[in-house]
Design an enzyme around this catalytic site. Structure first.
Site, PDB file in Angstrom:
ATOM      1  N   ARG A  21      -5.382 -12.918  -2.479  1.00  0.00           N
ATOM      2  CA  ARG A  21      -6.027 -13.282  -3.759  1.00  0.00           C
ATOM      3  C   ARG A  21      -4.991 -13.831  -4.743  1.00  0.00           C
ATOM      4  O   ARG A  21      -5.199 -14.877  -5.364  1.00  0.00           O
ATOM      5  CB  ARG A  21      -6.721 -12.049  -4.358  1.00  0.00           C
ATOM      6  CG  ARG A  21      -7.342 -12.318  -5.713  1.00  0.00           C
ATOM      7  CD  ARG A  21      -8.040 -11.092  -6.269  1.00  0.00           C
ATOM      8  NE  ARG A  21      -7.107  -9.991  -6.516  1.00  0.00           N
ATOM      9  CZ  ARG A  21      -7.461  -8.803  -6.982  1.00  0.00           C
ATOM     10  NH1 ARG A  21      -8.736  -8.551  -7.231  1.00  0.00           N
ATOM     11  NH2 ARG A  21      -6.566  -7.852  -7.183  1.00  0.00           N
ATOM     12  N   ALA A  22      -3.859 -13.139  -4.858  1.00  0.00           N
ATOM     13  CA  ALA A  22      -2.831 -13.577  -5.812  1.00  0.00           C
ATOM     14  C   ALA A  22      -2.278 -14.949  -5.412  1.00  0.00           C
ATOM     15  O   ALA A  22      -2.069 -15.820  -6.266  1.00  0.00           O
ATOM     16  CB  ALA A  22      -1.707 -12.544  -5.861  1.00  0.00           C
ATOM     17  N   GLY A 102       4.523  -7.528   9.256  1.00  0.00           N
ATOM     18  CA  GLY A 102       5.628  -6.598   9.480  1.00  0.00           C
ATOM     19  C   GLY A 102       6.764  -7.234  10.271  1.00  0.00           C
ATOM     20  O   GLY A 102       6.929  -8.464  10.297  1.00  0.00           O
ATOM     21  N   GLY A 104       7.540  -7.822  13.535  1.00  0.00           N
ATOM     22  CA  GLY A 104       7.305  -8.882  14.523  1.00  0.00           C
ATOM     23  C   GLY A 104       6.852 -10.175  13.863  1.00  0.00           C
ATOM     24  O   GLY A 104       7.306 -11.270  14.217  1.00  0.00           O
ATOM     25  N   SER A 105       5.966 -10.061  12.882  1.00  0.00           N
ATOM     26  CA  SER A 105       5.424 -11.246  12.213  1.00  0.00           C
ATOM     27  C   SER A 105       6.511 -11.992  11.441  1.00  0.00           C
ATOM     28  O   SER A 105       6.555 -13.229  11.438  1.00  0.00           O
ATOM     29  CB  SER A 105       4.331 -10.826  11.231  1.00  0.00           C
ATOM     30  OG  SER A 105       3.448  -9.940  11.852  1.00  0.00           O
ATOM     31  N   ASP A 128       3.847   1.462   7.909  1.00  0.00           N
ATOM     32  CA  ASP A 128       4.927   2.335   8.378  1.00  0.00           C
ATOM     33  C   ASP A 128       6.143   2.365   7.453  1.00  0.00           C
ATOM     34  O   ASP A 128       7.015   3.209   7.597  1.00  0.00           O
ATOM     35  CB  ASP A 128       5.395   1.902   9.767  1.00  0.00           C
ATOM     36  CG  ASP A 128       4.320   2.117  10.824  1.00  0.00           C
ATOM     37  OD1 ASP A 128       3.313   2.768  10.521  1.00  0.00           O
ATOM     38  OD2 ASP A 128       4.500   1.621  11.957  1.00  0.00           O
ATOM     39  N   GLY A 171       3.266   5.753  12.843  1.00  0.00           N
ATOM     40  CA  GLY A 171       4.695   5.526  12.642  1.00  0.00           C
ATOM     41  C   GLY A 171       5.385   5.532  13.985  1.00  0.00           C
ATOM     42  O   GLY A 171       6.027   6.495  14.367  1.00  0.00           O
ATOM     43  N   ARG A 265      -4.865   3.491   8.483  1.00  0.00           N
ATOM     44  CA  ARG A 265      -4.588   2.066   8.232  1.00  0.00           C
ATOM     45  C   ARG A 265      -5.723   1.380   7.469  1.00  0.00           C
ATOM     46  O   ARG A 265      -5.536   0.296   6.936  1.00  0.00           O
ATOM     47  CB  ARG A 265      -4.330   1.361   9.564  1.00  0.00           C
ATOM     48  CG  ARG A 265      -3.224   0.341   9.449  1.00  0.00           C
ATOM     49  CD  ARG A 265      -2.625  -0.021  10.756  1.00  0.00           C
ATOM     50  NE  ARG A 265      -3.486  -0.838  11.574  1.00  0.00           N
ATOM     51  CZ  ARG A 265      -3.157  -1.256  12.798  1.00  0.00           C
ATOM     52  NH1 ARG A 265      -1.986  -0.911  13.296  1.00  0.00           N
ATOM     53  NH2 ARG A 265      -3.967  -1.981  13.506  1.00  0.00           N
TER      54      ARG A 265
HETATM   55  O1  F6P Z   1       0.959  -0.939  11.723  1.00  0.00           O
HETATM   56  C1  F6P Z   1       1.950  -0.236  12.437  1.00  0.00           C
HETATM   57  C2  F6P Z   1       1.289   0.736  13.301  1.00  0.00           C
HETATM   58  O2  F6P Z   1       0.457   1.378  12.422  1.00  0.00           O
HETATM   59  C3  F6P Z   1       2.089   1.757  14.086  1.00  0.00           C
HETATM   60  O3  F6P Z   1       2.434   2.916  13.400  1.00  0.00           O
HETATM   61  C4  F6P Z   1       1.212   2.043  15.254  1.00  0.00           C
HETATM   62  O4  F6P Z   1       1.866   2.542  16.343  1.00  0.00           O
HETATM   63  C5  F6P Z   1       0.653   0.692  15.529  1.00  0.00           C
HETATM   64  O5  F6P Z   1       0.546   0.051  14.288  1.00  0.00           O
HETATM   65  C6  F6P Z   1      -0.625   0.704  16.273  1.00  0.00           C
HETATM   66  O6  F6P Z   1      -1.290  -0.492  16.112  1.00  0.00           O
HETATM   67  P1  F6P Z   1      -2.332  -1.084  17.128  1.00  0.00           P
HETATM   68  O7  F6P Z   1      -3.132   0.055  17.625  1.00  0.00           O
HETATM   69  O8  F6P Z   1      -3.100  -2.036  16.309  1.00  0.00           O
HETATM   70  O9  F6P Z   1      -1.561  -1.757  18.197  1.00  0.00           O
END
Ligand code: F6P
Length: 353
Positions: A21-22, A102, A104-105, A128, A171, A265
């Site tokens: 949005r921002a 995060g 990887g992205s 995390d 985590g 999440r």
């Molecule tokens: O977003 C990070 C995280 O929440 C980790 O703590 C967790 O292991 C992982 O994502 C699980 O994500 P997914 O089930 O979407 O692969």
């Protein structure tokens, strides 16, 4: 610069929509068009780009998840995938890409910048809190609020039955949620992978926490243990071994476990996540428009260092530096991880009181 792209990638985090949005609103104010890629890098490579106007983002700021969708793309990890993404961006007339995600992205964003010459700006988003150079990532505050409210509820029922509960929180590689959550809820103990203790030691320490907590002198009605997902010892092993101790020494005490998992999440973003997402989003746009690239905007309201943006609480770090610090955060060599572990160790004896 007349057109920017935005995508959300990896594990979603509450506040991603507030950032979108921002970004869209600030771009509109600067006369810049925004195209959103669906499902992260996957949608970008597939050319699934849609215009986003202020009208499109009117109601999204309070929503959890991400309205753009997210994915972890294997194809984007290959040079061919990244070349395709760069072509799509060029074809769509996009001059700069905002990546909300995060580790990887943002690694993907850095490689895209280095290898394909795409102009990128990263925004940290991961519940995390496992990213270097930023005190908080988008999503952490909401996740912790969810953990606190879940633990409060579990405590109510645990107290009623004189139970010990192990609550496992997300985590995979970073125990921040367990650490911060355990302080916030007043847990009796906290387990996180950064400490790397073997099963025997964990069982011995937790047995002592149970003995002291439920013993006649302290007489607690419940014991609460927070455990990070990344701790290698399976939760069910701990439950059965602690139950054996309870059966032998603490009559009537039950040991149970709850895995909060993806519950943590989801949900609408907290005030603080909306605030930081909005300010990171705005600073990211301003930074791209000012000609900066291959960087991440970071939330650092107190720590000196970093290159300034127009927002005094947001600084920029080169993505390469941020990714190196993230590695150090995860392998335990970062001063931040050492400080977190030191503080948790210092409070371990106090928490169990
Ligand atoms: O977003 C990070 C995280 O929440 C980790 O703590 C967790 O292991 C992982 O994502 C699980 O994500 P997914 O089930 O979407 O692969």
């Amino acid at each position: 610069m007349a057109r920017l792209g935005v995508l959300t990638s990896g594990g979603d985090a509450p506040g991603m929509n507030s950032a979108i949005r921002a970004i869209v609103k600030l771009c509109a104010a600067r006369g810049v068009e925004v195209l959103g890629a669906e499902q992260g890098y996957e949608g970008l490579m597939g050319g699934r780009l849609r215009p986003l106007s202020p009208r499109d983002v009117d109601t999204i700021g309070s929503l959890g998840g991400t309205v753009l969708g997210s994915a972890r793309s294997k194809e984007f990890m290959r040079p061919e995938g990244r070349a395709l993404a760069a072509t799509r961006l060029r074809d769509a007339g996009i001059d700069g890409l905002l990546v909300i995600g995060g580790n990887g992205s943002l690694t993907g964003a850095h490689v895209l910048a280095e290898e394909q010459g795409v102009r990128v700006m990263g925004l940290p988003a991961s519940i995390d809190n496992d990213l270097g150079c930023t005190s908080l990532a988008i999503g952490v505050d909401t996740a912790l609020n969810t953990i606190v409210s879940a633990c409060d509820r579990i405590s109510d029922t645990a107290r009623a039955h004189r139970r010990a509960f192990i609550v496992e929180v997300m985590g995979r590689r970073c125990g921040y949620l367990a650490m911060a959550g355990s302080v916030a809820v007043g847990a009796d103990a906290c387990l996180f992978r950064e400490r790397g203790k073997p099963e025997e030691q964990l069982v011995a320490e937790l047995s002592e926490v149970l003995r002291r907590g439920f013993g006649p002198e302290r007489g607690k009605q419940m014991v609460l243990i927070l455990k990070a997902e990344g701790v290698e010892v399976p939760t069910e092993n701990l439950v059965s071994r602690l139950q054996a101790v309870a059966d032998a020494e603490l009559p009537g005490v039950d040991v149970r476990a709850t895995v909060l998992g993806h519950l943590v999440r989801g949900g609408g973003p907290s005030y603080y996540d909306r605030l930081i997402a909005g300010r990171l989003g705005a600073a990211a746009v301003e930074s791209l428009l000012a000609g900066h690239s291959d960087e991440m905007v970071a939330w650092q309201p107190h720590t000196p260092g970093g290159l300034p943006t127009w927002d005094p609480a947001v600084v920029r770090f080169p993505l390469a530096q941020m990714l190196a610090e993230t590695d150090a955060l995860l392998d335990g060599s970062s001063a931040v991880t050492r400080r977190r572990v030191r503080m948790m160790e210092a409070t371990a004896g106090v928490m169990a009181l």
